[in-house]
Scaffold this active site. Structure first.
Site, PDB file in Angstrom:
ATOM      1  CE1 TYR A 188      -3.924  -2.190   5.224  1.00 48.46           C
ATOM      2  CE2 TYR A 188      -3.180   0.044   4.862  1.00 48.46           C
ATOM      3  CZ  TYR A 188      -3.765  -1.245   4.513  1.00 48.46           C
ATOM      4  OH  TYR A 188      -3.871  -1.376   3.118  1.00 48.46           O
ATOM      5  CB  SER A 239      -0.996   0.069   1.183  1.00 46.45           C
ATOM      6  OG  SER A 239      -1.349   1.133   1.504  1.00 46.45           O
TER       7      SER A 239
END
Ligand SMILES: NC(=O)c1ccc[n+]([C@@H]2O[C@H](COP(=O)([O-])OP(=O)(O)OC[C@H]3O[C@@H](n4cnc5c(N)ncnc54)[C@H](OP(=O)(O)O)[C@@H]3O)[C@@H](O)[C@H]2O)c1
Length: 258
Positions: free
Chosen positions: A154, A141
């Site tokens: 995350y 990501s």
């Protein structure tokens, strides 16, 4: 550059990016192995691929479980043959909370997002090394590049994936194996569906899948998209951290309402 006839396995294919990528690779002529926990979703995907004239097989596993993951990959190999292309895509995104600290969620993110990638690599790399060819990819990501308040686990789990993949790339580059790290921005999937804030340059999952397939065909080492979001993240990385804190003050660390 053609992926035709390359046996591809995608983890986290029951939804979102993985679901669309499986169809996109099947359209390019790949026999596709799809893996996740929800069997009904995988069955629907295999049905769609086969109805369109492609070839697909499914295996159910929790990628946070090393034994289950290994067994699922062995089953897919039995059904389709040796894996030429792995896309480790399974992931979970949960805010990292303080009061109370949600350590169970943090563990889950590291187990699925980071160790899930490692277990998938373990399942295919030995045979790729033996054959002297193969391609492994992870869907990381753009969050890997930017520390954001309330997204500690995350961001850290994805930063770990980027570092792991880059080190792996250097380790296997003379053994005939390509390594690709994909870093998407905001993609319209169930993962982002509950976000209440505006997501800049939000992209449809089928379009994201086409971008990813394009990067895989070209065996990119690091592929960040869309370019506007990638540029924004790069610039944000040059700015003082108080600016990032201010910019995401009402977006990060907020658990979406049920
Ligand atoms: N959407 C975005 O904006 C965005 C941006 C950057 C990166 N990403 C990354 O892209 C990847 C795909 O995300 P998405 O947006 O497509 O989300 P999604 O629609 O929620 O899909 C997540 C996939 O991961 C699978 N998964 C979750 N936990 C799993 C587990 N324990 N074992 C096996 N599979 C598991 C899910 O399948 P089951 O529940 O059936 O197991 C599902 O197929 C993730 O790695 C995510 O971090 C997404």
């Amino acid at each position: 550059m053609s992926l035709a006839k390359q046996v591809a396995v995608i983890t986290g294919a029951s939804s979102g990016i993985g679901y669309e990528l499986a169809k996109s690779l099947a359209r390019r002529g790949c026999p596709v192995g799809v893996l996740a926990r929800r069997q009904d979703r995988l069955e629907a995907l295999v049905g769609e691929i086969e109805a369109a004239g492609g070839r697909a097989a499914l295996a159910v596993a929790d990628v946070a479980d090393r034994t289950q993951t290994g067994a699922a990959f062995r089953s897919l190999r039995d059904q389709l043959g040796p894996v030429d292309l792995l896309v480790a895509n399974s992931g979970v995104g949960i805010p990292t909370l303080l009061e109370p600290m949600n350590v169970d969620d943090v563990e889950q993110m590291f187990k699925v997002n980071t160790l899930g990638v490692v277990y998938a690599m373990e399942a295919v790399l030995p045979e790729m090394l033996e054959r002297g060819r193969g391609h492994v990819a992870a869907i990381s990501s753009l969050a890997a590049f930017l520390a954001m308040p309330g997204e500690s686990a995350y961001c850290a789990s994805k930063a770990a994936v980027n570092t792991y993949m880059e080190c792996l790339r250097m380790q296997v580059r003379h053994r005939g194996i390509h390594v690709t790290t994909i870093c998407p921005g905001f993609i319209e999937t169930p993962m982002t569906a509950q976000n209440k804030f505006t997501m800049p340059w939000l992209m449809k999952a089928d379009q994201a899948a086409e971008y990813i397939a394009w990067a895989l065909e070209r065996k990119k080492t690091l592929y960040c998209f869309p370019w506007q979001m990638s540029l924004l993240i790069t610039v944000a990385g040059w700015l003082p951290s108080w600016f990032v804190e201010w910019a995401v003050r009402d977006k990060a660390g907020v658990r979406p309402e049920p």
